[in-house]
Scaffold this active site. Sequence first.
Site, PDB file in Angstrom:
ATOM      1  CG  ASP A 144      94.458  67.602   9.924  1.00 11.19           C
ATOM      2  OD1 ASP A 144      95.543  67.425   9.356  1.00 11.19           O
ATOM      3  OD2 ASP A 144      93.366  67.503   9.341  1.00 11.19           O
ATOM      4  CG  LEU A 168      96.457  55.505  16.172  1.00 11.94           C
ATOM      5  CD1 LEU A 168      97.953  55.275  15.980  1.00 11.94           C
ATOM      6  CD2 LEU A 168      96.212  56.458  17.330  1.00 11.94           C
ATOM      7  CG  LEU A 179      94.981  60.925  16.372  1.00 17.38           C
ATOM      8  CD1 LEU A 179      96.057  60.360  15.458  1.00 17.38           C
ATOM      9  CD2 LEU A 179      95.009  60.241  17.727  1.00 17.38           C
ATOM     10  CB  CYS A 201      96.427  44.728  10.757  1.00 18.08           C
ATOM     11  SG  CYS A 201      96.108  46.448  11.198  1.00 18.08           S
ATOM     12  CB  CYS A 204      92.636  41.835   8.456  1.00 20.74           C
ATOM     13  SG  CYS A 204      91.138  42.741   8.008  1.00 20.74           S
ATOM     14  CB  CYS A 227      92.423  59.041  -1.276  1.00 19.57           C
ATOM     15  SG  CYS A 227      91.534  59.095   0.282  1.00 19.57           S
ATOM     16  CB  SER A 229      89.376  61.682   1.999  1.00 19.00           C
ATOM     17  OG  SER A 229      88.468  60.932   2.754  1.00 19.00           O
ATOM     18  CE  LYS A 236      91.414  73.029  -1.779  1.00 15.57           C
ATOM     19  NZ  LYS A 236      90.358  72.642  -0.811  1.00 15.57           N
ATOM     20  CB  CYS A 257      89.388  52.130   4.629  1.00 18.20           C
ATOM     21  SG  CYS A 257      89.721  53.793   5.254  1.00 18.20           S
TER      22      CYS A 257
END
Length: 367
Positions: A144, A168, A179, A201, A204, A227, A229, A236, A257
């Site tokens: 990341d 993922l 990851l 999935c 769903c 979002c 996050s 900022k 989620c």
Amino acid sequence: MSDNSGLDVADLALNIKAWGKELGFQEIRIADAHADMSEAEAGMFKWLDEGYHGAMDYMGKHGTKRSRPDELVAGTKRVISVRMNYYPPKAKESWTVINKGDQAFISRYALGRDYHKVLRARMQKLAEKIQHAIGSFNYRVFSDSAPVMEVEWAQKSGLGWRGKHTLLLSRQAGSFFFLGEIYTDLLLPVDAPVGTKGSFCGSCTKCIDICPTQAIVAPYQVDARRCISYLTIELKESIPESLRPLIGNRIYGCDDCQLVCPWNKFSHLTDEEDFHVRHGLDDITLLELFSWNKAEFESRLAGSPIRRIGYLQWLRNIAVGLGNAPYSPEIIQALQTRLDDDSEMVREHVQWALEQQYKKENKESTE
């Protein structure tokens, strides 16, 4: 370019996976760096064109370097993808915290040490083991930390498939893992994918339905501007007022989620001590965190990914949480102490939070 002649690459690949597990990774897989990424690349540019990246200007700066490893690191032929579990043992149950409005909810990946440093250091050790075994070779490690399409490469390598929330998913491990990647010019044998988008999935839509801000605008597509996050970590500036009530007490990231995903019944707690809860951040009140001065923020969150957002953004996020919390004279008193904060952004969010608390106070007095 490394000289791969004479190497038993099949044996080396098996050793790499064994060494990786010794270093704390739960799974290591290998993808061809020249695999077809046309669909992912087109999707990335469409996402950028839609403006879904918000203020994350860096997302558009590197163009096809994100999807074409050879453009980022010349000579790359393989992508070694790794995963490491992060859900901390003994952490207070997430929904219990989220549903108690005066508590602070912090995404479970951020309760311990900064994963960027932990994963990069561990992948560096893995690369050094390879180098010790075969001699010098070309590589670069990522977690990341660069323009790398991590989920796409993890999917290509067979670590899992992309869920509708864009993360993922693994049949063996759910999604509570980090990851990392090693780009290399070693011609290692590649692993087969286990699936593509949404392979397991089905119909769903739990992740889409649960999102507090409805940021998952379509399967496999997140509008980062909505979002939590993004709002609490990447943004900022001021958080849009219309979204503040939807954030609740989530002051750093959001796990909703993932918490509802059926595949996470197969997730595992981490054995990595660096990811264990530090400073009681899994079970702490908004008021306590709001009382920290800058020096306390810096010292208590040393080595934490949270420290990256800085003290003012931290106060901004907590102020929103306090505005959403149940009415409390103590909360009003705490907010009033920061009405004259040097930061205009903090003052704005504190004033908003006070208004929410006053509304609740008036409602209680008239009932």
